[in-house]
Design a protein around this motif. Sequence first.
Motif, PDB file in Angstrom:
ATOM      1  N   MET A  23     -17.290  12.856 -17.051  1.00 23.07           N
ATOM      2  CA  MET A  23     -16.060  12.323 -17.628  1.00 23.07           C
ATOM      3  C   MET A  23     -14.876  12.959 -16.901  1.00 23.07           C
ATOM      4  N   GLN A  24     -13.787  12.244 -16.851  1.00 25.27           N
ATOM      5  CA  GLN A  24     -12.601  12.806 -16.250  1.00 25.27           C
ATOM      6  C   GLN A  24     -11.522  12.900 -17.334  1.00 25.27           C
ATOM      7  N   VAL A  25     -10.989  14.090 -17.504  1.00 22.97           N
ATOM      8  CA  VAL A  25      -9.947  14.280 -18.513  1.00 22.97           C
ATOM      9  C   VAL A  25      -8.614  14.438 -17.801  1.00 22.97           C
ATOM     10  N   ARG A  26      -7.606  13.741 -18.260  1.00 23.82           N
ATOM     11  CA  ARG A  26      -6.252  13.871 -17.719  1.00 23.82           C
ATOM     12  C   ARG A  26      -5.479  14.739 -18.696  1.00 23.82           C
ATOM     13  N   ILE A  27      -5.121  15.924 -18.241  1.00 28.14           N
ATOM     14  CA  ILE A  27      -4.433  16.862 -19.131  1.00 28.14           C
ATOM     15  C   ILE A  27      -2.931  16.686 -18.954  1.00 28.14           C
ATOM     16  N   ALA A  28      -2.262  16.304 -20.034  1.00 25.24           N
ATOM     17  CA  ALA A  28      -0.809  16.089 -19.977  1.00 25.24           C
ATOM     18  C   ALA A  28      -0.104  17.430 -20.071  1.00 25.24           C
ATOM     19  N   ARG A  29       0.702  17.726 -19.082  1.00 26.67           N
ATOM     20  CA  ARG A  29       1.389  19.029 -19.050  1.00 26.67           C
ATOM     21  C   ARG A  29       2.897  18.843 -18.978  1.00 26.67           C
ATOM     22  N   ARG A  30       3.574  19.782 -19.605  1.00 22.78           N
ATOM     23  CA  ARG A  30       5.020  19.883 -19.445  1.00 22.78           C
ATOM     24  C   ARG A  30       5.299  21.367 -19.248  1.00 22.78           C
ATOM     25  N   GLY A  31       5.725  21.737 -18.048  1.00 26.69           N
ATOM     26  CA  GLY A  31       5.808  23.157 -17.707  1.00 26.69           C
ATOM     27  C   GLY A  31       4.404  23.734 -17.793  1.00 26.69           C
ATOM     28  N   ASP A  32       4.264  24.845 -18.504  1.00 28.59           N
ATOM     29  CA  ASP A  32       2.942  25.438 -18.680  1.00 28.59           C
ATOM     30  C   ASP A  32       2.248  24.910 -19.932  1.00 28.59           C
ATOM     31  N   ALA A  33       2.987  24.144 -20.714  1.00 31.42           N
ATOM     32  CA  ALA A  33       2.432  23.709 -21.996  1.00 31.42           C
ATOM     33  C   ALA A  33       1.503  22.507 -21.829  1.00 31.42           C
ATOM     34  N   THR A  34       0.435  22.494 -22.613  1.00 34.61           N
ATOM     35  CA  THR A  34      -0.457  21.335 -22.669  1.00 34.61           C
ATOM     36  C   THR A  34       0.001  20.454 -23.822  1.00 34.61           C
ATOM     37  N   LEU A  35       0.281  19.193 -23.510  1.00 38.10           N
ATOM     38  CA  LEU A  35       0.725  18.279 -24.568  1.00 38.10           C
ATOM     39  C   LEU A  35      -0.457  17.551 -25.202  1.00 38.10           C
ATOM     40  N   GLY A  36      -1.490  17.339 -24.390  1.00 39.52           N
ATOM     41  CA  GLY A  36      -2.649  16.617 -24.910  1.00 39.52           C
ATOM     42  C   GLY A  36      -3.539  16.156 -23.776  1.00 39.52           C
ATOM     43  N   TYR A  37      -4.419  15.202 -24.093  1.00 38.76           N
ATOM     44  CA  TYR A  37      -5.425  14.770 -23.128  1.00 38.76           C
ATOM     45  C   TYR A  37      -5.528  13.242 -23.134  1.00 38.76           C
ATOM     46  N   VAL A  38      -5.893  12.703 -21.987  1.00 35.40           N
ATOM     47  CA  VAL A  38      -6.144  11.268 -21.894  1.00 35.40           C
ATOM     48  C   VAL A  38      -7.495  11.081 -21.216  1.00 35.40           C
ATOM     49  N   VAL A  39      -8.333  10.230 -21.796  1.00 31.45           N
ATOM     50  CA  VAL A  39      -9.625   9.907 -21.180  1.00 31.45           C
ATOM     51  C   VAL A  39      -9.694   8.394 -21.008  1.00 31.45           C
ATOM     52  N   VAL A  40     -10.008   7.953 -19.793  1.00 35.54           N
ATOM     53  CA  VAL A  40     -10.192   6.534 -19.527  1.00 35.54           C
ATOM     54  C   VAL A  40     -11.691   6.273 -19.531  1.00 35.54           C
ATOM     55  N   ASP A  41     -12.121   5.254 -20.250  1.00 33.65           N
ATOM     56  CA  ASP A  41     -13.554   4.998 -20.391  1.00 33.65           C
ATOM     57  C   ASP A  41     -13.820   3.495 -20.339  1.00 33.65           C
ATOM     58  N   GLU A  42     -15.082   3.156 -20.107  1.00 32.00           N
ATOM     59  CA  GLU A  42     -15.474   1.749 -20.131  1.00 32.00           C
ATOM     60  C   GLU A  42     -16.682   1.567 -21.028  1.00 32.00           C
ATOM     61  N   VAL A  43     -16.680   0.492 -21.791  1.00 34.73           N
ATOM     62  CA  VAL A  43     -17.872   0.120 -22.554  1.00 34.73           C
ATOM     63  C   VAL A  43     -18.116  -1.356 -22.296  1.00 34.73           C
ATOM     64  N   VAL A  44     -19.331  -1.819 -22.605  1.00 34.75           N
ATOM     65  CA  VAL A  44     -19.599  -3.244 -22.517  1.00 34.75           C
ATOM     66  C   VAL A  44     -19.328  -3.842 -23.888  1.00 34.75           C
ATOM     67  N   GLY A  45     -18.576  -4.921 -23.931  1.00 40.63           N
ATOM     68  CA  GLY A  45     -18.284  -5.592 -25.202  1.00 40.63           C
ATOM     69  C   GLY A  45     -19.486  -6.399 -25.615  1.00 40.63           C
ATOM     70  N   LYS A  46     -19.448  -7.704 -25.465  1.00 42.29           N
ATOM     71  CA  LYS A  46     -20.639  -8.521 -25.685  1.00 42.29           C
ATOM     72  C   LYS A  46     -21.313  -8.759 -24.342  1.00 42.29           C
ATOM     73  N   PHE A  47     -20.542  -9.239 -23.386  1.00 37.88           N
ATOM     74  CA  PHE A  47     -21.077  -9.481 -22.044  1.00 37.88           C
ATOM     75  C   PHE A  47     -20.340  -8.671 -20.985  1.00 37.88           C
ATOM     76  N   SER A  76     -17.557  -5.953 -29.552  1.00 41.08           N
ATOM     77  CA  SER A  76     -16.439  -5.297 -28.860  1.00 41.08           C
ATOM     78  C   SER A  76     -15.863  -4.186 -29.735  1.00 41.08           C
ATOM     79  N   CYS A  77     -15.668  -4.493 -31.024  1.00 35.75           N
ATOM     80  CA  CYS A  77     -15.116  -3.494 -31.945  1.00 35.75           C
ATOM     81  C   CYS A  77     -16.048  -2.290 -32.051  1.00 35.75           C
ATOM     82  N   GLN A  78     -17.338  -2.574 -32.226  1.00 38.18           N
ATOM     83  CA  GLN A  78     -18.288  -1.476 -32.403  1.00 38.18           C
ATOM     84  C   GLN A  78     -18.364  -0.607 -31.163  1.00 38.18           C
ATOM     85  N   HIS A  79     -18.394  -1.235 -30.004  1.00 38.83           N
ATOM     86  CA  HIS A  79     -18.604  -0.455 -28.793  1.00 38.83           C
ATOM     87  C   HIS A  79     -17.373   0.385 -28.435  1.00 38.83           C
ATOM     88  N   VAL A  80     -16.185  -0.175 -28.637  1.00 43.70           N
ATOM     89  CA  VAL A  80     -14.979   0.627 -28.385  1.00 43.70           C
ATOM     90  C   VAL A  80     -14.906   1.770 -29.412  1.00 43.70           C
TER      91      VAL A  80
END
Lengths: 172, 453
Positions: A59-83, A147-151
């Motif tokens: 997994m790749q985590v995008r760590i949101a930074r402002r100065g030395d502070a961590t604001l939070g994290y963003v993860v981009v992911d993929e799932v299969v919906g129906k097809f 789609s709802c379940q997989h996300v």
Amino acid sequence: MRLTLFPAALVALAPASAFAVHYLSAEQAQKLMFPDAERFELRDVAADAGSTHAGDAPMQVRIARRGDATLGYVVVDEVVGKFERITYAVGLNRDGSVRQVEVMDYRESHGHEIRLPAWRRQFEGKTVASAIRVGEDIANISGATLSCQHVTDGVRRIVARIDALRRSGSLG
Amino acid sequence: MRRTPLSIAVSTALLGAALSMPAHAQTPTELELARKLDRLAAELAEVKAQLATLRAQGGNAGTAAAASEAGTATRAAPAPATADAAPAAGRPTRAELPTRAELAEPATVLTSYGEINYTRPTKAPQDAQVDLRRFVLGFQHRMDSKTRLVAELEVEHAVSSADDPGEVALEQAFVERELGARLAARAGLFLIPAGMLNENHEPTAYYGVHRNFVETAIIPSTWREVGVQLIGNLDNGLTIQGGLSTGFDVGKWDATSTEGAESPLGAIHQEGAQARARNLAVFGAINWRGVPGLLVGGSAFSGAASHSQPLLPSARVSLWDLHARWSPGRWDLSSVYARGSISNTAALNATLVGNPTLIPERFDGWYLQGAYRLWSQGDYVLSPFVRLERFNTARDYADLGAGLTPQAAGTERVTTVGVNFLVGQGVVLKADVQRFGLVSANNRVNLGLGWSF
């Protein structure tokens, strides 16, 4: 014959769009979630790190930074919906709770409603202690159940994994 | 090498930097300027070479790396140190890169659903029956990022031959083209958007072993027509569908059979099999899913159905429905009301008088259904449900004169109580009991196995 010519004419007249169902890039999604961030540090996470679920991928985590502070994290992911694949981004606060979910790509014929704010807002504030399951604390979209379940399952896995990584100090 | 927007942007940025240099240099001599330009030219050549190398690393990997470089990280792609470095103007647009889907996804996806049912009439156990009701093989093939073909081939009742009850049919065969982020067009044999079941008819998607009566007897099931359709998905949660298609053929009415009494429109549908197309039908549906867990919608269909056949009076078939589904938490509540009519049935029936099944003027029905997700553990979900239905396949007949006009049929009242037991997302085991208020000889117990993927 007239029947088959009709859609051909429609297609020819339709305005060309760059990519029909691409809504957001990763940059746009992370900026939307953390407008105050000065930069996003990419952190690659091995398949087994913080894994709570057999079959977790690196997994790749995008760590949101402002100065030395961590604001939070963003993860981009993929799932299969129906097809088709659904690409989405989960933004998490420093404490590991869900800040925002954004749908970046959606290609299924049905269920475009999962990209509507009303559906995505259901995830806000969810933590590792929440159920994060369709039919419990996340409402379904009729006609787009898979789609709802997989996300939803994807968000639950990401929340659990970020929580474990955060606790182990690997997200610094 | 073809110049891409990325290389153009890099060049422009470097040239821009070069041209702005003199402004920052205090007293640049021509010689210094020339040296700087030389150095920049060399750097530009190096950047071009690196780009070429990236592309040369095989179509897939190269593009993924380029996408990653632009900040569109994929799970497989190597990650750059920071994601926000690339200027927006320098990003290759997605239209020029093969999409992620084209790189990683198979273009053709095989699908299937099916159901095997056991039905035991409680008052006639000797008629208990096991039926491989449906077996459907389908595929979706993506021709490009915006165009796909969807097809489903169905076998009903297991064996189709001259001596067997089965039938083989194409249930769907259409091409869909995305015209924009919110608009798509379909052409071919597609399911008509009517009620809630017709477009979502896999056994994992509904409660009970058998499909409900309102959406089989009043709205035919599985109802498909050949035509063209536009589908709009609006940002307020509305989905609007509409189009032009083939319709019914009243010339197919068989007054000697009881088929028309079971499902008036099921008896005269054409299903794209050398369908009479002198007359076409219009249809439309609006569904709103703006609030999570809620669906409210309706549909309408209307088309002339005589197709200028000799001796057949003109007639029009119309059908509309309203439906709603609300699933707060563990509850799943739904309701459908559907009503159909056939015009000019007095003239149509004039030549059929004396036969057991004349053409009704009006038919309708509704149901209320409530299900509760009682227990779930891991992959297993157990949902008991209750469904109350009222339907009448011959609510009214047109007046043929005293003694000739058939009596309207009674309204059937069916209560279904049962459970759906989901095993994962693709397999369902079902059991239910059905009680018929009007013809209690139909009371039955059903068991079923269904799957869908």
